[in-house]
Scaffold this motif. Sequence first.
Motif, PDB file in Angstrom:
ATOM      1  N   ILE A 135      36.050 -15.718  33.347  1.00  0.00           N
ATOM      2  CA  ILE A 135      34.967 -15.815  32.607  1.00  0.00           C
ATOM      3  C   ILE A 135      35.503 -18.028  32.968  1.00  0.00           C
ATOM      4  CG2 ILE A 135      33.915 -17.516  30.607  1.00  0.00           C
ATOM      5  CD1 ILE A 135      34.437 -14.187  29.539  1.00  0.00           C
ATOM      6  N   GLU A 136      36.907 -18.479  33.181  1.00  0.00           N
ATOM      7  CA  GLU A 136      36.907 -19.528  32.650  1.00  0.00           C
ATOM      8  C   GLU A 136      36.831 -19.698  34.300  1.00  0.00           C
ATOM      9  OE1 GLU A 136      41.064 -22.567  32.650  1.00  0.00           O
ATOM     10  OE2 GLU A 136      40.752 -21.000  31.380  1.00  0.00           O
ATOM     11  N   LEU A 137      37.240 -19.148  35.439  1.00  0.00           N
ATOM     12  CA  LEU A 137      36.960 -18.973  36.702  1.00  0.00           C
ATOM     13  C   LEU A 137      35.437 -19.529  37.287  1.00  0.00           C
ATOM     14  CD1 LEU A 137      37.704 -19.904  39.474  1.00  0.00           C
ATOM     15  CD2 LEU A 137      37.924 -16.780  39.670  1.00  0.00           C
ATOM     16  N   VAL A 138      34.800 -18.606  36.687  1.00  0.00           N
ATOM     17  CA  VAL A 138      33.449 -18.613  37.373  1.00  0.00           C
ATOM     18  C   VAL A 138      32.713 -19.845  36.376  1.00  0.00           C
ATOM     19  CG1 VAL A 138      31.095 -17.949  36.288  1.00  0.00           C
ATOM     20  CG2 VAL A 138      33.346 -16.188  37.003  1.00  0.00           C
ATOM     21  N   THR A 139      32.921 -20.652  35.063  1.00  0.00           N
ATOM     22  CA  THR A 139      32.352 -21.672  34.473  1.00  0.00           C
ATOM     23  C   THR A 139      32.752 -22.710  35.912  1.00  0.00           C
ATOM     24  OG1 THR A 139      33.394 -21.291  32.981  1.00  0.00           O
ATOM     25  CG2 THR A 139      32.311 -23.241  32.208  1.00  0.00           C
ATOM     26  N   LYS A 140      34.667 -22.686  36.068  1.00  0.00           N
ATOM     27  CA  LYS A 140      34.614 -24.597  36.119  1.00  0.00           C
ATOM     28  C   LYS A 140      33.913 -24.098  38.398  1.00  0.00           C
ATOM     29  CE  LYS A 140      39.011 -25.395  34.795  1.00  0.00           C
ATOM     30  NZ  LYS A 140      41.027 -25.815  35.173  1.00  0.00           N
ATOM     31  N   LEU A 141      33.818 -23.119  38.867  1.00  0.00           N
ATOM     32  CA  LEU A 141      33.171 -22.818  39.937  1.00  0.00           C
ATOM     33  C   LEU A 141      31.614 -23.198  39.846  1.00  0.00           C
ATOM     34  CD1 LEU A 141      35.034 -19.776  41.816  1.00  0.00           C
ATOM     35  CD2 LEU A 141      34.893 -21.806  42.383  1.00  0.00           C
ATOM     36  N   GLU A 142      31.243 -22.696  38.990  1.00  0.00           N
ATOM     37  CA  GLU A 142      29.534 -23.427  38.961  1.00  0.00           C
ATOM     38  C   GLU A 142      29.319 -24.451  38.337  1.00  0.00           C
ATOM     39  OE1 GLU A 142      25.789 -22.333  38.316  1.00  0.00           O
ATOM     40  OE2 GLU A 142      27.464 -21.218  39.444  1.00  0.00           O
ATOM     41  N   LYS A 143      30.320 -25.753  38.197  1.00  0.00           N
ATOM     42  CA  LYS A 143      30.325 -27.002  38.268  1.00  0.00           C
ATOM     43  C   LYS A 143      30.139 -27.644  39.528  1.00  0.00           C
ATOM     44  CE  LYS A 143      31.862 -27.146  32.956  1.00  0.00           C
ATOM     45  NZ  LYS A 143      33.047 -27.583  32.249  1.00  0.00           N
ATOM     46  N   PHE A 144      30.701 -26.857  40.186  1.00  0.00           N
ATOM     47  CA  PHE A 144      30.491 -27.763  41.483  1.00  0.00           C
ATOM     48  C   PHE A 144      29.843 -26.859  42.071  1.00  0.00           C
ATOM     49  CE2 PHE A 144      33.025 -28.709  45.811  1.00  0.00           C
ATOM     50  CZ  PHE A 144      33.205 -30.440  45.621  1.00  0.00           C
ATOM     51  N   ARG A 145      29.540 -25.940  42.502  1.00  0.00           N
ATOM     52  CA  ARG A 145      29.340 -25.088  43.364  1.00  0.00           C
ATOM     53  C   ARG A 145      27.995 -23.669  42.680  1.00  0.00           C
ATOM     54  NH1 ARG A 145      33.314 -22.917  47.655  1.00  0.00           N
ATOM     55  NH2 ARG A 145      31.573 -21.846  48.307  1.00  0.00           N
ATOM     56  N   GLU A 146      27.026 -23.873  43.758  1.00  0.00           N
ATOM     57  CA  GLU A 146      26.039 -22.418  42.817  1.00  0.00           C
ATOM     58  C   GLU A 146      25.481 -21.808  44.548  1.00  0.00           C
ATOM     59  OE1 GLU A 146      22.268 -24.247  41.457  1.00  0.00           O
ATOM     60  OE2 GLU A 146      23.686 -25.060  39.705  1.00  0.00           O
ATOM     61  N   ASP A 147      26.649 -21.296  45.053  1.00  0.00           N
ATOM     62  CA  ASP A 147      26.252 -20.248  46.409  1.00  0.00           C
ATOM     63  C   ASP A 147      26.907 -19.012  46.274  1.00  0.00           C
ATOM     64  OD1 ASP A 147      29.290 -21.140  46.460  1.00  0.00           O
ATOM     65  OD2 ASP A 147      28.908 -21.783  48.575  1.00  0.00           O
ATOM     66  N   PHE A 148      27.713 -19.017  44.808  1.00  0.00           N
ATOM     67  CA  PHE A 148      27.764 -17.627  45.039  1.00  0.00           C
ATOM     68  C   PHE A 148      27.424 -16.069  44.131  1.00  0.00           C
ATOM     69  CE2 PHE A 148      30.099 -20.376  41.770  1.00  0.00           C
ATOM     70  CZ  PHE A 148      30.035 -19.540  40.656  1.00  0.00           C
ATOM     71  N   LYS A 149      27.380 -15.177  43.587  1.00  0.00           N
ATOM     72  CA  LYS A 149      27.300 -14.090  43.177  1.00  0.00           C
ATOM     73  C   LYS A 149      28.913 -13.278  43.107  1.00  0.00           C
ATOM     74  CE  LYS A 149      22.851 -13.252  45.546  1.00  0.00           C
ATOM     75  NZ  LYS A 149      22.088 -12.040  46.178  1.00  0.00           N
ATOM     76  N   ILE A 150      28.558 -12.910  41.239  1.00  0.00           N
ATOM     77  CA  ILE A 150      29.563 -11.884  40.714  1.00  0.00           C
ATOM     78  C   ILE A 150      28.525 -10.289  41.048  1.00  0.00           C
ATOM     79  CG2 ILE A 150      30.738 -11.219  38.514  1.00  0.00           C
ATOM     80  CD1 ILE A 150      30.519 -13.951  38.268  1.00  0.00           C
ATOM     81  N   VAL A 151      30.192  -9.474  41.509  1.00  0.00           N
ATOM     82  CA  VAL A 151      30.296  -8.184  41.430  1.00  0.00           C
ATOM     83  C   VAL A 151      31.275  -7.564  40.478  1.00  0.00           C
ATOM     84  CG1 VAL A 151      30.657  -6.019  42.596  1.00  0.00           C
ATOM     85  CG2 VAL A 151      29.037  -7.691  43.590  1.00  0.00           C
ATOM     86  N   ILE A 152      30.739  -6.504  39.642  1.00  0.00           N
ATOM     87  CA  ILE A 152      30.918  -6.743  38.100  1.00  0.00           C
ATOM     88  C   ILE A 152      31.389  -5.043  38.414  1.00  0.00           C
ATOM     89  CG2 ILE A 152      31.796  -6.128  36.116  1.00  0.00           C
ATOM     90  CD1 ILE A 152      30.372  -8.598  35.548  1.00  0.00           C
ATOM     91  N   ILE A 153      32.435  -4.110  38.705  1.00  0.00           N
ATOM     92  CA  ILE A 153      32.572  -2.167  38.832  1.00  0.00           C
ATOM     93  C   ILE A 153      33.974  -2.267  37.482  1.00  0.00           C
ATOM     94  CG2 ILE A 153      33.011  -0.907  40.216  1.00  0.00           C
ATOM     95  CD1 ILE A 153      32.416  -2.173  42.923  1.00  0.00           C
ATOM     96  N   GLY A 154      33.110  -1.521  36.915  1.00  0.00           N
ATOM     97  CA  GLY A 154      34.355  -0.362  35.947  1.00  0.00           C
ATOM     98  C   GLY A 154      33.362  -0.641  34.432  1.00  0.00           C
ATOM     99  N   ASP A 155      33.768  -0.179  33.561  1.00  0.00           N
ATOM    100  CA  ASP A 155      32.630  -0.709  32.064  1.00  0.00           C
ATOM    101  C   ASP A 155      34.638  -0.073  31.451  1.00  0.00           C
ATOM    102  OD1 ASP A 155      34.693   2.207  31.444  1.00  0.00           O
ATOM    103  OD2 ASP A 155      32.662   2.894  31.788  1.00  0.00           O
ATOM    104  N   GLY A 156      34.103  -0.788  30.141  1.00  0.00           N
ATOM    105  CA  GLY A 156      35.597  -0.882  28.708  1.00  0.00           C
ATOM    106  C   GLY A 156      34.539  -1.006  27.480  1.00  0.00           C
ATOM    107  N   PRO A 157      35.043  -1.441  26.621  1.00  0.00           N
ATOM    108  CA  PRO A 157      34.836  -2.228  25.106  1.00  0.00           C
ATOM    109  C   PRO A 157      34.611  -3.295  24.887  1.00  0.00           C
ATOM    110  CG  PRO A 157      37.988  -1.459  24.620  1.00  0.00           C
ATOM    111  CD  PRO A 157      37.193  -0.707  26.997  1.00  0.00           C
ATOM    112  N   GLU A 158      34.731  -4.298  26.682  1.00  0.00           N
ATOM    113  CA  GLU A 158      34.367  -5.637  25.815  1.00  0.00           C
ATOM    114  C   GLU A 158      33.450  -5.875  27.839  1.00  0.00           C
ATOM    115  OE1 GLU A 158      34.954  -8.209  23.653  1.00  0.00           O
ATOM    116  OE2 GLU A 158      36.683  -6.817  22.721  1.00  0.00           O
ATOM    117  N   SER A 159      32.644  -4.444  27.462  1.00  0.00           N
ATOM    118  CA  SER A 159      31.483  -4.784  28.724  1.00  0.00           C
ATOM    119  C   SER A 159      30.126  -5.399  28.529  1.00  0.00           C
ATOM    120  CB  SER A 159      31.215  -3.408  29.402  1.00  0.00           C
ATOM    121  OG  SER A 159      32.221  -2.920  29.874  1.00  0.00           O
TER     122      SER A 159
END
Length: 285
Positions: A126-150
């Motif tokens: 989450i911290e990585l995405v936050t820092k990147l988003e403040k500088f660029r908006e040209d990326f997407k995220i793919v999440i594969i997996g599940d668990g108690p914190e999904s």
Amino acid sequence: FPVTIDPWESFLSGYLLRILLRKKIPIQLSVHADIASNKWRKLNFRNYLRFLLSFVPLKLASQIRVVNKFQSEGIERIFGIQSAKLITVPVPILNLNKVTARHQQKHITLGFVGRTHKDRGLEIFIELVTKLEKFREDFKIVIIGDGPESVNFLTNLETILPKVRINYYGKLDEKNLKRKWKDVSVLVSTAPIESYGRVIREALVAGVPVWATNSNGIQELISKDVRKAIKILDLTKNGRELSMELDSLIHTKVPVNFRKNFITENSNYSKLLADSWVDLIKKCI
């Protein structure tokens, strides 16, 4: 025939069985977790308790199977186990030759693959995405997996990125996971402790470069010819620096010979494990 068990839940029953049968049945402990790591035992109370309980079974075992040389060295040093008692046999990855290779992509996609559990470094992602988003908006995220914190994980990400830039697939079976690598530009591995890193290796076989927190599993890979396709994730860097690292990874090609060599190497792991059982039986006769 030897009994192969883990150092905790199964050890007591396996050891009692040997006593009841009054036979010298060899016991091979199979240790996948990085139990000698200070980070591992401080991750939660359960791990700390397991660390303390590990001393006895490690001493009583006939042989200890680990998954990499750093793990072996740590167990020698922290638990006082002789090197002759340790063997290194990594975990085989099934059907590795069926992994779909990455394609040239129009969009930059960061992949998170694994259990959505606090111990997997979700806050780091989450911290990585936050820092990147403040500088660029040209990326997407793919999440594969599940668990108690999904749910919490997705909710937090949706406060940073628009929903259209987040693709959540949940838990996929082996066949579909292997097909998904073609849609991932860079695998982000945020687990603070990784003794081997099966997902990391599968990504590299698919030609997907890796951005990961430092761990024994990563250090072993960096020592190989694939090190240029791996970067250590350092969140002390600012958004601009992280963005430059992302660009560097996107344009990195995983060496073709790594795929070929690792698939061959991986196919031998089951035989190595079986050979270790035969050797163990011979020593105990």
